[in-house]
Design an enzyme around this catalytic site. Structure first.
Site, PDB file in Angstrom:
ATOM      1  N   PRO A 289       0.812  -1.210   0.000  1.00  0.00           N
ATOM      2  CG  PRO A 289       0.110  -0.938   2.204  1.00  0.00           C
ATOM      3  CD  PRO A 289       0.880  -1.870   1.311  1.00  0.00           C
ATOM      4  N   GLY A 290       0.461   2.231  -0.778  1.00  0.00           N
ATOM      5  CA  GLY A 290       1.157   3.528  -0.797  1.00  0.00           C
ATOM      6  C   GLY A 290       0.203   4.623  -0.365  1.00  0.00           C
ATOM      7  CB  CYS A 359       2.021  30.435 -16.909  1.00  0.00           C
ATOM      8  SG  CYS A 359       2.688  31.825 -16.021  1.00  0.00           S
ATOM      9  CD  GLU A 360       0.291  24.728 -18.393  1.00  0.00           C
ATOM     10  OE1 GLU A 360      -0.692  24.302 -19.035  1.00  0.00           O
ATOM     11  OE2 GLU A 360       1.458  24.654 -18.799  1.00  0.00           O
TER      12      GLU A 360
HETATM   13  C1  LIG Z   1       3.672  -2.203  -8.154  1.00  0.00           C
HETATM   14  C2  LIG Z   1       2.970  -1.222  -7.318  1.00  0.00           C
HETATM   15  N1  LIG Z   1       2.784  -1.491  -6.024  1.00  0.00           N
HETATM   16  C3  LIG Z   1       2.169  -0.621  -5.212  1.00  0.00           C
HETATM   17  C4  LIG Z   1       1.672   0.583  -5.684  1.00  0.00           C
HETATM   18  C5  LIG Z   1       0.990   1.486  -4.716  1.00  0.00           C
HETATM   19  O1  LIG Z   1      -0.295   1.778  -5.057  1.00  0.00           O
HETATM   20  P1  LIG Z   1      -1.192   2.634  -4.091  1.00  0.00           P
HETATM   21  O2  LIG Z   1      -0.475   3.872  -3.790  1.00  0.00           O
HETATM   22  O3  LIG Z   1      -2.413   2.871  -4.865  1.00  0.00           O
HETATM   23  O4  LIG Z   1      -1.448   1.829  -2.867  1.00  0.00           O
HETATM   24  C6  LIG Z   1       1.824   0.892  -7.030  1.00  0.00           C
HETATM   25  C7  LIG Z   1       1.252   2.127  -7.586  1.00  0.00           C
HETATM   26  O5  LIG Z   1       0.161   2.118  -8.125  1.00  0.00           O
HETATM   27  C8  LIG Z   1       2.498  -0.028  -7.877  1.00  0.00           C
HETATM   28  O6  LIG Z   1       2.695   0.246  -9.150  1.00  0.00           O
END
Ligand SMILES: Cc1ncc(COP(=O)(O)O)c(C=O)c1O
Ligand SMILES: N[C@@H](CCCC[NH3+])C(=O)O
Length: 430
Positions: A289-290, A359-360
């Site tokens: 998860p990110g 500037c967009e």
């Molecule tokens: C291989 C992989 N793992 C994990 C992530 C993390 O995704 P997220 O930030 O949606 O949890 C990504 C990004 O989409 C990814 O490309």
């Protein structure tokens, strides 16, 4: 559902218990402030989901969502791993104190130099993406007389309900070995036959900002079916099933994300069921998860400057940041909520687009938004900006990238300095 907007006794919006106006005064704007307790809470929920299911697991924070030395330090101390997708992320992760063994190295076009760096620094796992990489990594390992623990990234041919640009598991994706066409089996044969590789298992990541569990469950089931067939054919049993990241978060009050703990449980249950049905040993489940770790923990503070009102056409309230520190609205049409820091509960007094200073014309942070009355100098707090904001920031128009502040236990700490004009010319030669 409306999210809770914390305020102090003066009615000011607070972040981690601190007055957002004071934070803006101390650190300037634009600044992205992280409530560290929220990051830790998310990590704890992911862990709890697995613990309650009583399965082997590994959580790897996808640091592309947000990284800094302090963030890697926090991740290291939280007892989870991290994934990195470039030499730059790997470098920063090591500098930030990550144990290399806890790192997964991703990427669809890793260079020889990056692979050498990964092998030299004893990165725990390399997620191999394509045939070119199999050969390149083999060369690097042979030169260094080393072996590597790898996972094969597979494109499971699954459509996730999200923006096309952040969907990655479909058959027509640049990432991973295609399952249906036989590419994945060929990659497995090749890597199993090479003693330089220890194939731990397979990986899939179907996309990002996903609310429905169906795509994850479908991917898990499909991969388990393939693993079972591969067990028969190659006598290969995967120790690891990595299902990537992608768990959606709340950007606006219209979003209703599932609690990450429930996400984990639903996915694990699906794998357990399949493992029983196929009589396949339960693999360890890994996730990456990110966004869901850092997204809702981050808030961008901006200061209001100019405005433009055209009778019968619309209004624009301009702030001192914009697409340079948050490209997501312009790139994906992403939507956010914001509050007036001095009085989040003030009555709605205008409908205006909150725009940036770039500037967009597309530099719109929030389009046609119902908002309280604003004056120059007011601080606006844009919510849920902790993921894919700072890391995608640019110096467009030579605006410096913002400062990053961590708030924890009632204290604020600058973790990334605001860039200076001098920083922006440091690599230039006259
Ligand atoms: C291989 C992989 N793992 C994990 C992530 C993390 O995704 P997220 O930030 O949606 O949890 C990504 C990004 O989409 C990814 O490309
Ligand atoms: N940058 C994207 C997410 C990309 C995920 C990486 N594979 C976003 O802001 O939503």
């Amino acid at each position: 559902m409306k999210r809770e907007i914390p305020v102090n006794s003066e009615g000011h919006y607070t972040i981690g218990g601190l007055d957002s106006l004071e934070l803006a005064k101390e650190f300037g704007t634009p600044t992205i402030v992280y409530d560290v307790a929220k990051i830790k809470e998310q990590i704890a929920k992911f862990k709890a989901g697995f613990e309650e299911e009583n399965v082997k697991y590994h959580i790897s924070y996808a640091s592309k969502a947000f990284s800094s030395l302090a963030m890697y330090d926090l991740v290291a101390k939280s007892g989870i791993g991290s994934d990195v997708v470039s030499g730059g992320e790997l470098y920063a992760a090591l500098k930030g104190g990550m144990d290399p063994q806890e790192l997964e190295f991703h990427g669809n076009n890793k260079s020889r130099a990056e692979l050498e760096m990964a092998v030299d620094s004893n990165v725990g796992y390399i997620i191999v993406d394509n045939f070119y990489e199999i050969d390149l990594l083999n060369e690097v390992l042979t030169e260094k007389n080393k072996t590597a623990d790898i996972l094969l990234r597979l494109a499971p041919g699954i459509h996730a309900e999200t923006h096309e640009y952040i969907s990655t598991g479909q058959a027509k994706s640049k990432f991973g070995f295609d399952l249906q066409s036989g590419q994945a089996s060929e990659a497995l044969e090749k890597t199993l036959a090479n003693p330089r590789f220890k194939v731990l298992g397979v990986h899939s990541h179907i996309g990002s900002q996903i609310f429905a569990t169906a795509g994850f469950v479908e991917a898990a089931k499909k991969l388990m079916d393939f693993l079972s067939a591969w067990k028969e054919k190659y006598d290969f049993t995967a120790e690891v099933l990595n299902l990537g990241g992608g768990f959606g978060i709340r950007y606006t009050d219209q979003d209703e994300p599932l609690d990450v703990k429930d996400f984990v449980k639903i996915i694990v249950e699906a794998v357990k069921e399949k493992s029983k049905e196929l009589n396949y040993p339960m693999p360890a489940i890994w996730i990456e998860p990110g966004r869901s770790v850092v997204g809702e923990a981050g808030v961008s503070l901006y200061t209001v400057g100019s405005r433009k009102d055209v009778e019968g056409v619309g209004s624009f309230v301009a702030v001192d940041g914009g697409m340079g520190d948050n490209i997501r609205p312009a790139l994906y049409g992403a939507e956010y909520d914001a509050v007036l820091a001095k009085d989040p509960n003030a009555p709605i007094a205008q409908n205006a687009s909150i725009v940036g200073k770039y500037c967009e014309s597309g530099d719109i942070l929030i389009k046609d938004y119902d908002f309280p009355k604003t004056e120059p100098g007011d601080v606006i707090a844009m919510l849920s900006t902790g993921a894919y904001g700072y890391v995608m920031a640019s110096n467009y128009n030579r605006n410096p990238r913002p400062a990053i502040v961590f708030v924890e236990d009632g204290k604020a700490r600058l973790v990334v300095k605001r860039e200076s004009y001098e920083d922006m010319i440091r690599n230039e030669i006259l």
